[in-house]
Design a protein around this motif. Structure first.
Motif, short mmCIF file in Angstrom:
data_model
loop_
_atom_site.label_atom_id
_atom_site.label_comp_id
_atom_site.label_asym_id
_atom_site.label_seq_id
_atom_site.Cartn_x
_atom_site.Cartn_y
_atom_site.Cartn_z
N THR A 154 -2.88 2.20 7.80
CA THR A 154 -1.59 2.39 7.14
C THR A 154 -1.13 3.83 7.23
O THR A 154 0.05 4.12 7.47
N ASN A 162 -1.60 8.84 0.52
CA ASN A 162 -0.29 8.27 0.78
C ASN A 162 0.75 9.39 0.80
O ASN A 162 1.16 9.91 -0.24
N GLU A 206 0.83 -1.21 0.00
CA GLU A 206 0.00 0.00 0.00
C GLU A 206 0.87 1.26 0.00
O GLU A 206 0.65 2.18 -0.79
N ILE A 224 -4.18 2.61 -7.59
CA ILE A 224 -4.18 1.63 -6.52
C ILE A 224 -3.71 0.30 -7.08
O ILE A 224 -4.25 -0.18 -8.08
N LYS A 272 -11.99 -0.20 1.61
CA LYS A 272 -11.50 0.76 0.63
C LYS A 272 -10.41 1.64 1.22
O LYS A 272 -10.40 1.95 2.41
N CYS A 273 -9.52 2.06 0.35
CA CYS A 273 -8.46 2.98 0.75
C CYS A 273 -8.98 4.41 0.62
O CYS A 273 -9.46 4.81 -0.45
N VAL A 290 -4.37 4.97 0.76
CA VAL A 290 -4.09 3.85 1.65
C VAL A 290 -5.18 3.77 2.71
O VAL A 290 -6.01 4.68 2.86
N HIS A 291 -5.18 2.66 3.43
CA HIS A 291 -6.12 2.51 4.53
C HIS A 291 -5.76 3.46 5.68
O HIS A 291 -4.61 3.93 5.79
N GLU A 342 -5.80 -3.51 -2.83
CA GLU A 342 -6.88 -2.98 -2.00
C GLU A 342 -7.64 -4.15 -1.41
O GLU A 342 -8.43 -4.80 -2.08
N ASN A 395 0.29 2.58 -3.76
CA ASN A 395 -1.06 3.13 -3.72
C ASN A 395 -1.05 4.64 -3.54
O ASN A 395 -0.30 5.17 -2.71
#
Length: 503
Positions: A102, A220, A91, A208, A215-216, A98-99, A211, A95
């Motif tokens: 993260t 980032n 991620e 992304i 969802k992210c 990100v989550h 995933e 990405n």
């Protein structure tokens, strides 16, 4: 922010003439990420190689250096499981979004490094050395960590990604899906068919690469970079935004090559695995070698009539079958060590016995005009291996570089544009230009190294069905030299990710 060639072990290409028995010095000019260092650590840990190696990394931006440190910290966090670190690393690596977990981890790591630099601005754990940087460059890296640790940074990565795509596609933006489909089938699929078209399309549209588990939504921060721009009224200014790649994808570094041939098996003309599986496999191999998960047994005590404590784990081992009963009488009860000695044994096995030694490698950053930096006397005849990224080949592959910094027998590895979505003729011209610059610099071309690389990085290659035969058939394990010479046109040099020279 990521590389355009597979990761390889740096020590593998050190010649016998360049090894002096003390330490090896390697120069990475514009690698884009930390992949070669991590792969070298994995290989050295597997082979139990404890020779000292110093890696000099030159990047065009300070943000890229800070990103190297953050990604390394994520990968070496032994408190988390390998699967969790793999997902977090991917991620953070590729990405745009990100989550939330993260993003919080990135901010926490940036805050830790920011505090460490306040105490010691020359060395950052685990092996990063900033002594080759100027004080203002160290302050610039410290400001980047300060930005990354902010609770609400002003960085809308999703908007910036979409803005880049709109500017690149122009009037074709409304038909972006068709443009991306054409780029994949006419450019990317011929050289990296293991990258699934759905994954490539998702990255080109949303930015992304992975995933999972929701969802992210968070930006980032490690992808935020600055470039020099011109304002209409204020003149030259620094513009922070997303200025990285939007065409090639981050799958190239970890997702197209692996030594495990089972990932290239096909069924019904479709690959059973894809690039995300290869990314996860390669990263797991690295983590298991240099940063295995630190397991700590949580002991739960059970009180008995005699006030004696038995752990649940030991009580479970006393049963020899599902229908047998456990005799908990004092005569049949095993001798249980004290909890203090148990905790000490767990602590020693978790910290000393299973912790790989990373003290035999040092990574030093270089920044600024590379030609002026390498003109200093301290770099004369220093490097045993030089890696040249495709973006800086015109700067590095010069006669002055060969004369000044390369040691006798030094191997020079130049990155090609194999995975860049351009025409085949343009890729051939680029390789020819590399060879011309290498010849002008006084370097010798290593044809045997190209053949060795063909055996190692032979997948994927277009117009060669033998390379895509399932592993169970046992075909295509090695490349015949005579067959290579006969089918030179089928294996153009631009199909290799690297070109090799000897100084």
């Amino acid at each position: 922010m990521w590389g355009y060639s597979p990761a390889f072990d740096l020590t593998k290409y050190l010649s016998c003439d360049s090894k002096d028995g003390k330490e090896s010095n390697v120069l990475l000019a514009g690698p884009g990420d930390i992949r070669h260092v991590l792969e070298t650590l994995r290989a050295r840990q597997t082979k139990q190689n404890h020779e000292k190696i110093v890696v000099y990394i030159w990047e065009e931006s300070l943000e890229c250096m800070a990103r190297h440190i953050i990604l390394t910290r994520i990968l070496l966090n032994r408190q988390e499981s390998i699967q969790t670190r793999t997902q977090t690393f991917l991620e953070s690596y590729g990405n745009v979004l990100v989550h939330k977990k993260t993003a919080e981890l990135i901010a926490e790591i940036a805050n830790q490094i920011y505090k460490e630099m306040a105490e010691d601005a020359e060395f950052i754990k685990p092996f990063f050395d900033l002594t080759c940087l100027k004080f203002r460059e160290r302050d610039g890296i410290e400001d980047i960590f300060k930005f990354s640790r902010a609770k609400k940074p002003q960085f809308d990565s999703r908007y910036l990604w979409d803005n880049r795509c709109r500017h690149y596609l122009g009037s074709r933006y409304n038909s972006a899906a068709n443009v991306i489909d054409w780029d994949y089938h006419m450019r990317m699929k011929s050289y990296a068919p293991i990258i699934h078209k759905l994954h490539y399309r998702r990255w080109r549209i949303q930015g992304i690469i992975v995933e999972r588990q929701g969802k992210c939504t968070e930006p980032n921060r490690t992808l935020a970079t600055e470039i020099r721009g011109m304002h209409k009224k204020r003149g030259p200014v620094n513009v922070k935004g997303f200025w990285s790649d939007i065409l090639i994808s981050p799958y190239i570094s970890y997702g197209v090559h692996t030594t495990e041939k089972k990932f290239y098996e096909r069924s019904q003309n479709q690959y059973k695995k894809h690039s995300v599986d290869i990314c996860e496999h390669n990263l797991e191999q690295v983590m298991q070698a240099i940063a295995p998960h630190e397991k700590k047994e949580e002991e739960t005590t059970v009180s008995s009539a005699d006030d004696e404590e038995i752990t649940i784990l030991e009580a479970a081992t006393m049963t020899s079958g599902d229908d047998e009963k456990v005799d908990t009488s004092p005569e049949q009860r095993p001798v249980v060590p004290s909890l203090e000695s148990k905790a000490k044994s767990v602590q020693t096995t978790g910290t000393s016995a299973n912790t790989p030694d990373l003290s035999n490698i040092t990574v030093r950053f270089l920044f600024g005009d590379l030609a002026k930096l390498l003109a200093k006397s301290k770099y004369d005849g220093l490097f045993d291996l030089i890696f040249v990224g495709q973006a800086v080949a015109h700067v590095c592959m010069t006669k002055a570089l060969n004369k000044n910094v390369s040691k006798r027998g030094c191997t020079v590895i130049a990155e090609t544009v194999k995975y860049v979505p351009v025409k085949l003729n343009e890729k051939k011209l680029y390789v020819e230009k590399l060879r011309e610059m290498g010849k002008a610099a006084g370097w010798k071309t290593l044809g045997k190294a190209d053949l060795a690389a063909m055996n190692e990085f032979k997948f994927p290659m277009p117009s060669d069905d033998r390379m895509h035969v399932p592993v169970s058939s046992g075909e295509g394990d090695k490349v015949n030299v005579k067959e290579f010479e006969k089918k030179q046109e089928s294996y153009p040099e631009c199909m290799f990710p690297f070109v090799y020279f000897r100084a």
